[in-house]
Design an enzyme around this catalytic site. Structure first.
Site, PDB file in Angstrom:
ATOM      1  N   ASP A   1      28.276  20.505  21.598  1.00  0.00           N
ATOM      2  CA  ASP A   1      28.705  20.583  20.205  1.00  0.00           C
ATOM      3  C   ASP A   1      29.721  19.499  19.843  1.00  0.00           C
ATOM      4  OD1 ASP A   1      28.685  22.107  17.699  1.00  0.00           O
ATOM      5  OD2 ASP A   1      30.764  22.605  18.182  1.00  0.00           O
TER       6      ASP A   1
ATOM      7  N   GLU B   1      40.606  22.676  18.377  1.00  0.00           N
ATOM      8  CA  GLU B   1      40.276  23.402  17.148  1.00  0.00           C
ATOM      9  C   GLU B   1      40.934  24.772  17.190  1.00  0.00           C
ATOM     10  OE1 GLU B   1      36.411  22.473  15.102  1.00  0.00           O
ATOM     11  OE2 GLU B   1      35.733  22.742  17.162  1.00  0.00           O
TER      12      GLU B   1
ATOM     13  N   HIS C   1      30.465  13.651  19.164  1.00  0.00           N
ATOM     14  CA  HIS C   1      31.655  13.147  18.476  1.00  0.00           C
ATOM     15  C   HIS C   1      32.629  12.435  19.420  1.00  0.00           C
ATOM     16  CE1 HIS C   1      29.935  15.586  15.468  1.00  0.00           C
ATOM     17  NE2 HIS C   1      30.533  16.718  15.765  1.00  0.00           N
TER      18      HIS C   1
ATOM     19  N   LYS D   1      22.731  16.029  12.863  1.00  0.00           N
ATOM     20  CA  LYS D   1      22.871  16.415  14.261  1.00  0.00           C
ATOM     21  C   LYS D   1      22.518  17.898  14.428  1.00  0.00           C
ATOM     22  CE  LYS D   1      26.642  18.894  14.949  1.00  0.00           C
ATOM     23  NZ  LYS D   1      27.575  19.479  15.807  1.00  0.00           N
TER      24      LYS D   1
ATOM     25  N   HIS E   1      29.077  12.877  12.094  1.00  0.00           N
ATOM     26  CA  HIS E   1      30.028  12.837  10.972  1.00  0.00           C
ATOM     27  C   HIS E   1      31.403  12.300  11.386  1.00  0.00           C
ATOM     28  CE1 HIS E   1      31.544  16.751  12.407  1.00  0.00           C
ATOM     29  NE2 HIS E   1      32.579  16.542  11.640  1.00  0.00           N
TER      30      HIS E   1
HETATM   31  C1  BG6 Z   1      30.739  20.047  14.242  1.00  0.00           C
HETATM   32  C2  BG6 Z   1      30.643  21.160  15.232  1.00  0.00           C
HETATM   33  O1  BG6 Z   1      29.839  19.024  14.582  1.00  0.00           O
HETATM   34  O2  BG6 Z   1      32.043  19.510  14.256  1.00  0.00           O
HETATM   35  C3  BG6 Z   1      31.677  22.235  14.913  1.00  0.00           C
HETATM   36  O3  BG6 Z   1      29.354  21.732  15.198  1.00  0.00           O
HETATM   37  C4  BG6 Z   1      33.044  21.623  14.838  1.00  0.00           C
HETATM   38  O4  BG6 Z   1      31.648  23.258  15.889  1.00  0.00           O
HETATM   39  C5  BG6 Z   1      33.045  20.442  13.893  1.00  0.00           C
HETATM   40  O5  BG6 Z   1      33.954  22.624  14.376  1.00  0.00           O
HETATM   41  C6  BG6 Z   1      34.368  19.724  13.919  1.00  0.00           C
HETATM   42  O6  BG6 Z   1      34.388  18.775  12.910  1.00  0.00           O
HETATM   43  P1  BG6 Z   1      35.741  18.355  12.241  1.00  0.00           P
HETATM   44  O7  BG6 Z   1      35.348  17.297  11.274  1.00  0.00           O
HETATM   45  O8  BG6 Z   1      36.330  19.590  11.614  1.00  0.00           O
HETATM   46  O9  BG6 Z   1      36.613  17.853  13.344  1.00  0.00           O
END
Ligand code: BG6
Length: 656
Positions: free
Chosen positions: A259, A240, A264, A172, A202
């Site tokens: 993002d 986050e 996601h 991505k 992911h």
């Molecule tokens: C990524 C983003 O795709 O996902 C990041 O670019 C973000 O900004 C991250 O922090 C969050 O992933 P996870 O797995 O930590 O929730």
């Protein structure tokens, strides 16, 4: 003929997938192999697969990137990095040595067709040496602007020829808006077929996300309730605690909508709300996901204004207003006048039979008070009228909560009768915790994606139409924001719950965000610091979040108190009759408890000095918890003495 012998690990703990066949034989050609993704995620994932006996013996890696580097240097780097990034409890040197001996490296510029021809020769040579049957997995761990070019050069260099399968995993972000996503799909599909393209998100590799499908469709208990007749609203929360870290350059062109949300969060939304597929084949699942995303209403500008809010974090201030940590605009590689959003909250509508009229709320942001991804399904309330004439004042909603991370579990919230002669209710919960139920090692999330791609299972990857549908929803929001840049940025402080406008968005609908409050967060408040698990669980279920703006009055002298407050973040002032500041309270302080204990009118005015995030504890919950937990009562008695010189004993508090 190819064998399908696994590259078996010797560590006995490593056999969670005893019945699964190993991955298919292949050469994995990684573009961007000198970058972060390879060392942090791809190689540790390959190593986990090898430890679990899921990586085929007939396997080799060819790393490539612009950087000149020898195979020996590449292996040395990986030897060093794996120590830092592997996720096993114990490191198995034998498995690693076998794996790393299959790693090779060849530099290539993405624009250089001759270099691609050389790569082709090497892939053939490795394929013959490791007996991979001509199968090649291409992994694009590069900036998206190279995706189209690499596809074209792979095609021109003749990679499609010969026996075996050829599959491409694309990282991505897939596009930066609708037009670029459409163009990218055209570029990639000009030379390759959709069934060969595996677009990574992911989040789909997370066990707790995959479990959304398993949970919904393997249990007969919930699916009949999964619609507008029983569900009041659904909330997706991705908070986050980290800021943009070293990624200011990328993030300032992106923002949280691109993002986190359109990729996601929309993936989780699709899993949670899609119709049941006929089978669990990847096509059947992805068809349903696409249908769901196509049913999400594409907003007009007026609807964006009504249903979507955005935020950007400001600095964290310490004593005397000193900047402890900078706001977003002063982060490295960020435009000092940036209008990029680091927070967004939205109410979406799914215009189909199942979800018509059910608000779907999404929110996500950086530099917030906690890290936590949760999905909250809030059911319609039971009829209050039945409880007329009983001490039950207010019936809350039942909730089903999917804890995605960092805590992983599923929780059901409901009411139970408090033991005793009168009919009193208490919110209680049942929790399933992954940690208690499964002993599996920690994974990166990439194992399952590499494994399933090699086995031609695209379930965990996004399809072109899905990506486009997601961008179609995001595009009008981006357009509206671009045309009316935020004038109130920064509008939330670091470590806060986000901008107040997000709370207002739900308040307009007569609802509020449900905050998952972990014990860790509660313990930041001195009164709760030593609390035992039962106490903390009761408190966390009873607390209600409230955000107030600077200057807002929270308590009015003379009013009859029905609630006490915990200041999670911010500052409030306690004022006397003449409006003089008697006291300033800060993060972690409690206030307002005396009036509800004594059932007397409020003795002072309390006003927010800054924007504040408050937890509110209602009188009935407060008294109930006091009765069960003497330690809490002692803490309250101490505050009463210190702040108001009131001598209240624990006994008197409980008996009151
Ligand atoms: C990524 C983003 O795709 O996902 C990041 O670019 C973000 O900004 C991250 O922090 C969050 O992933 P996870 O797995 O930590 O929730």
């Amino acid at each position: 003929m190819t064998q399908t012998q696994p590259l078996v690990g010797t560590t006995p703990q490593t056999d969670p997938q005893a019945d699964s066949p190993p991955s298919e034989p292949c050469v994995m050609l990684i573009f961007g192999a000198s970058g972060d993704l390879t060392k942090r995620l791809l190689v540790p994932a390959l190593y986990n697969l090898a430890c679990d006996g899921l990586l085929n013996e007939n396997f080799a890696v060819l790393g490539s990137a612009n950087n000149p580097m020898t195979t020996e240097a590449f292996r040395e780097n990986m030897n060093r990095d794996i120590q830092k990034f592997h996720t096993r409890n114990q490191f198995d040197q034998d498995v690693w040595d076998k794996l790393v001996s299959r790693f090779h490296y060849t530099p290539a510029a993405f624009t250089d067709l001759d270099a691609f021809r050389k790569l082709k020769e090497q892939v053939s040579e490795l394929g013959a040496r490791f007996n991979t049957g001509g199968n090649v997995l291409f992994y694009f761990a590069t900036a998206p602007r190279f995706f189209g070019l690499i596809c074209e050069n792979l095609h021109k260099a003749g990679f499609k020829d010969g026996p075996g399968w050829k599959r491409i995993i694309v990282e991505k972000p897939f596009g930066t808006d609708l037009d670029s996503a459409l163009q990218l799909n055209r570029d990639v599909l000009a030379h390759w077929e959709e069934r060969q393209i595996y677009r990574v998100d992911h989040y789909l590799g997370k066990e707790t996300v995959q479990n959304l499908l398993a949970f919904r469709f393997s249990n007969g208990m919930f699916e009949p309730l999964w619609n507008k007749n029983f569900i009041d609203n659904i909330q997706f929360n991705v908070a986050e605690a980290v800021d943009v870290e070293s990624r200011g350059g990328y993030y300032d062109q992106s923002g949280v909508l691109r993002d986190m949300m359109q990729n996601h969060m929309f993936q989780m939304l699709a899993y949670l709300c899609m119709e049941a597929p006929g089978t669990l084949s990847s096509d059947a699942i992805r068809n349903e996901k696409a249908k769901l995303l196509q049913a999400v209403r594409v907003y007009t500008a007026e609807e964006v204004q009504r249903y979507v809010v955005r935020g950007q974090y400001g600095p964290q201030l310490g004593e005397g207003g000193k900047v402890v940590k900078p706001g977003y605009r002063l982060e490295k590689d960020v435009n000092p006048e940036s209008k990029t959003e680091t927070y967004a909250a939205a109410r979406l509508h799914i215009d189909n039979w199942r979800w018509e009229g059910v608000p779907i709320y999404l929110r996500s942001g950086k530099a917030l008070w906690k890290r936590g991804t949760e999905i909250i399904v809030e059911f319609k309330k039971a009829p209050q009228t039945m409880f007329r004439g009983t001490p039950v004042g207010h019936l809350g909603a039942n909730r089903l909560i999917f804890h995605i991370q960092p805590y992983q579990g599923i929780e059901v919230q409901f009411h139970a009768k408090v033991p005793g002669p009168s009919l009193q209710l208490q919110p209680v919960h049942m929790r399933f915790s992954y940690g208690d139920a499964f002993k599996a090692s920690r994974y990166t999330g990439y194992e399952v994606m590499l494994y399933s791609c090699s086995r031609e299972d695209a379930t965990l990857f996004s399809r072109g139409d899905l990506v486009e549908a997601a961008w179609r929803v995001a595009q009008p929001i981006m357009d509206y924001w671009a045309a009316s840049p935020a004038t109130d940025f920064p509008n939330y402080a670091r470590n806060s719950w986000g901008p107040k406008s997000a709370a207002d968005l739900l308040e307009k609908d007569g609802r509020r965000w449900y905050e998952v409050i972990s014990d860790e967060v509660l313990k930041r408040v001195a009164t709760f610091a030593e609390g035992d698990p039962l106490f903390l669980s009761q408190v966390s279920l009873a607390l209600r979040p409230r955000q107030v703006a600077a200057g807002e009055q929270i308590i009015r002298k003379g009013d009859i108190g029905r609630e006490m407050y915990l200041l999670a973040r911010g500052e409030v002032e306690v004022l006397d009759d003449a409006g003089r500041v008697v006291k300033t309270l800060k993060d972690g302080d409690v206030f307002g408890e005396i009036a509800i204990l004594m059932s007397t009118p409020r003795t002072a005015n309390v006003r927010a000095l800054t924007g504040c995030d408050l937890f509110v504890l209602d009188k009935s919950d407060f008294r109930r918890i006091l009765r069960d937990h003497h330690q809490f009562a002692q803490g309250v008695a101490k505050v009463a003495k210190e702040r108001f010189n009131l001598d209240v004993t624990v006994q008197s508090l409980i008996a009151h």
